[in-house]
Motif scaffolding. Structure first.
Motif, PDB file in Angstrom:
ATOM      1  N   ASP A   1      -6.051   0.187   3.758  1.00  0.00           N
ATOM      2  CA  ASP A   1      -6.603  -0.809   4.757  1.00  0.00           C
ATOM      3  C   ASP A   1      -5.428  -0.083   6.114  1.00  0.00           C
ATOM      4  O   ASP A   1      -4.639   0.063   5.833  1.00  0.00           O
TER       5      ASP A   1
ATOM      6  N   ASP B   1      -5.512  -0.886   8.538  1.00  0.00           N
ATOM      7  CA  ASP B   1      -4.554  -1.422  10.188  1.00  0.00           C
ATOM      8  C   ASP B   1      -2.678  -2.798   9.197  1.00  0.00           C
ATOM      9  O   ASP B   1      -2.136  -3.636   9.811  1.00  0.00           O
ATOM     10  N   GLN B   2      -2.901  -2.013   8.313  1.00  0.00           N
ATOM     11  CA  GLN B   2      -1.886  -2.931   7.478  1.00  0.00           C
ATOM     12  C   GLN B   2      -0.555  -1.994   7.100  1.00  0.00           C
ATOM     13  O   GLN B   2      -0.936  -0.442   6.985  1.00  0.00           O
TER      14      GLN B   2
ATOM     15  N   GLN C   1       0.761  -0.873   0.499  1.00  0.00           N
ATOM     16  CA  GLN C   1      -0.205   0.073   0.208  1.00  0.00           C
ATOM     17  C   GLN C   1       0.914   1.499   0.297  1.00  0.00           C
ATOM     18  O   GLN C   1       2.027   1.750   0.451  1.00  0.00           O
TER      19      GLN C   1
ATOM     20  N   SER D   1       4.867   0.098   9.006  1.00  0.00           N
ATOM     21  CA  SER D   1       4.709   1.728   7.703  1.00  0.00           C
ATOM     22  C   SER D   1       5.800   1.805   7.315  1.00  0.00           C
ATOM     23  O   SER D   1       7.091   2.053   8.314  1.00  0.00           O
TER      24      SER D   1
END
Lengths: 272, 290
Positions: free
Chosen positions: A146, A148-149, A73, A183
């Motif tokens: 998302d 949460d990812q 992402q 992240s």
């Protein structure tokens, strides 16, 4: 669409996205942009190389993130006009399921991005970096990403358009806190620091930087170069991956960048 | 942008523009005036101007003499240049449609097939590259452009041949802004229009087609003067060309200052139109109302 029929773009005022397009050999620029760009080249003939090096750095950083770091992402903040080798194209070469959000506050940039880049796994939204919450709350973003990812936040050649009064450090810290552990932050940033090189002294470089900054006063965004230590502060709370914060030309080079380092710092860090 | 050549043989017009642009660069790199260059081929400054703008064909002798004047001595380079100039004299596939295809439109077909990006604003019609057979027949008959049904048939076949460029290998991108008025006008009646709107919905699924609707709600806008098309070519040296079609002729603009006025307008229209992601929803709404 625009809420009323006021014009939201003005091609008569020089614009950093179109100046950048001109340096990259694009055709989406206007006389006002080229005039400033040509003056920039007169002051700093390396500007065109640095801009190309920045695209090359972006490519290497995204390949690292999607490859070694396994990120799927991406949020590209201040994405600029579409060109060759856009983030989703680079990422999807490695992983076809990579998803990319392009964010820019310039309506012409967003219109081009929507027309030319949008697809199954990409969206383009108009938002301002200075309103970070709006970006992560945007319905189109939430549909694709998302939270949460792990997410890779890309801030390529954009933070130098935010003077300290606009709190760029606070903005990056806000994103850091909002994103899940694992992240990444990848950024590049203009500087007048100069590594040892034969063609220019530190004084000459500083003088050149001051003239470039003055020239950007004519555009829709002013430019603030920062030192290595200042740029390093953006990575507070992140762990820099090797080789750390370097001149962009020296960050995991693949032999395609120009040989002379300088102009921009770049780095990639992982949220602890 | 990479300096790639046009993928489908661009046809003579574009080849001439390309050869002309290269001649201009060779001359200006040496700091020569047009007059100085003209002396090398015993011609006028005006001739150089026309050669460099791709407005006339090339004689081999002129090319050889100009290249010598421009200090291009590598035999391979000279040979490549001559081959390129020769290509500029090969007729395009659309010559078969000569009787329904006026000269001014041939130039357009030529440029269109060489473009990598086609941006258009259409105020009256569905863009030609996205028209159905029945819609086009209705337009041609409505405009009394053709007298016999055979001519209409040839015109339709020509259009269908042009449309294949959107699905060829390395297709250009079509980025069209279409006025709501053009989509609401029931050309050929509701059934023809239904087929046309369905065709547009299909077209939005092509990865290289972007369709935006300029809604009525926008009120007065910057292109009320009329429809136009901007063609962009992959070669860095070729300028954008603006195409304005009239009933019996067409206007091509390639002077930067003029082209940029139109680019400015198309940027404004694109920003102010509904985003491409809304197009299918809008078209579906129109289909429901038919």
């Amino acid at each position: 669409m625009a809420d009323d029929w006021t014009t939201t773009i003005n091609t008569g005022v020089p614009n950093p996205a179109r100046i950048y397009d001109y340096f990259l050999g694009g055709k989406d620029n206007f006389p006002a942009d080229r005039e400033v760009a040509d003056q920039l080249l007169a002051i700093a003939p390396v500007a065109r190389d640095v801009v190309e090096d920045n695209r090359a750095f972006l490519r290497r950083a995204v390949r690292y993130l999607v490859g070694e770091a396994g990120i799927r992402q991406f949020v590209d903040l201040g994405s600029g006009l579409p060109t060759q080798g856009n983030v989703h194209e680079i990422a999807q070469e490695v992983a076809s399921d990579a998803r990319v959000v392009y964010v820019d506050n310039d309506p012409m940039v967003v219109t081009h991005s929507r027309a030319l880049l949008a697809g199954e796994n990409t969206v383009a939204i108009q938002a301002d970096l200075r309103e970070p919450a709006q970006i992560l709350q945007d319905p189109e973003v939430r549909e694709l990403i998302d939270l949460d990812q792990p997410i890779a936040l890309l801030l390529m050649a954009i933070l130098h358009f935010l003077p300290d009064e606009e709190d760029p450090f606070g903005i990056v810290a806000w994103f850091r806190d909002a994103l899940p552990a694992g992240s990444y932050l990848a950024l590049s940033h203009g500087t007048t620091d100069i590594p040892e090189r034969p063609d220019m002294s530190p004084e000459e470089m500083a003088e050149m930087g001051a003239r470039v900054e003055r020239l950007y006063q004519l555009t829709t965004a002013s430019l603030v170069t920062r030192t290595r230590a200042q740029v390093g502060r953006f990575f507070d709370g992140f762990e820099l991956v090797p080789p750390g914060l370097t001149e962009i030309q020296l960050w995991r080079p693949d032999g395609r960048s120009s040989l002379l380092p300088g102009g921009f710092y770049g780095g990639v860090g992982r949220k602890r | 942008m990479a300096e790639t050549r046009a993928h489908s043989g661009g046809g003579p017009t574009v080849q001439r523009m390309l050869v002309g642009a290269r001649l201009r660069r060779l001359r200006t790199d040496l700091g020569l005036s047009r007059e100085e260059a003209a002396a090398a081929i015993r011609a006028s400054e005006w001739k150089i101007h026309r050669l460099e703008n791709g407005q006339v064909g090339f004689k081999e002798r002129d090319i050889v003499d100009l290249l010598a004047r421009y200090q291009v001595r590598d035999p391979a380079e000279v040979a490549e240049f001559l081959a390129l100039a020769k290509e500029a004299n090969v007729p395009g596939w659309w010559q078969h449609y000569g009787d329904v295809l006026p000269g001014w439109f041939r130039t357009y077909v030529d440029l269109e097939s060489a473009a990598s990006l086609i941006r258009c604003y259409e105020g009256q019609f569905v863009p030609g590259l996205l028209q159905t057979d029945a819609y086009l027949r209705a337009v041609v008959q409505g405009a009394h452009l053709a007298e016999t049904s055979e001519e209409v048939g040839r015109r339709v076949r020509l259009r269908l041949a042009r449309q294949t460029l959107l699905t060829r290998e390395h297709p250009p991108r079509l980025w069209a802004v279409v006025d709501e008025a053009a989509l609401r006008r029931p050309v050929g009646g509701p059934e023809v229009m239904r087929g046309q709107l369905e065709r547009l919905v299909e077209a939005t699924k092509l990865p290289n087609v972007t369709l935006q609707v300029l809604p009525f709600a926008s009120g007065a806008h910057s292109a009320m003067v009329g429809s136009f098309t901007v063609l962009r070519f992959p070669d860095r040296e070729l300028p954008d060309v603006v195409y304005l079609e009239h009933l019996t002729s067409a206007l091509y603009l390639d002077k930067r200052a003029e082209v940029e006025r139109y680019l400015d307008v198309i940027e404004l229209l694109s920003v102010d139109s509904e985003p491409p992601a809304r197009t299918v929803e809008i078209l579906t709404g129109m289909l429901d109302e038919l």
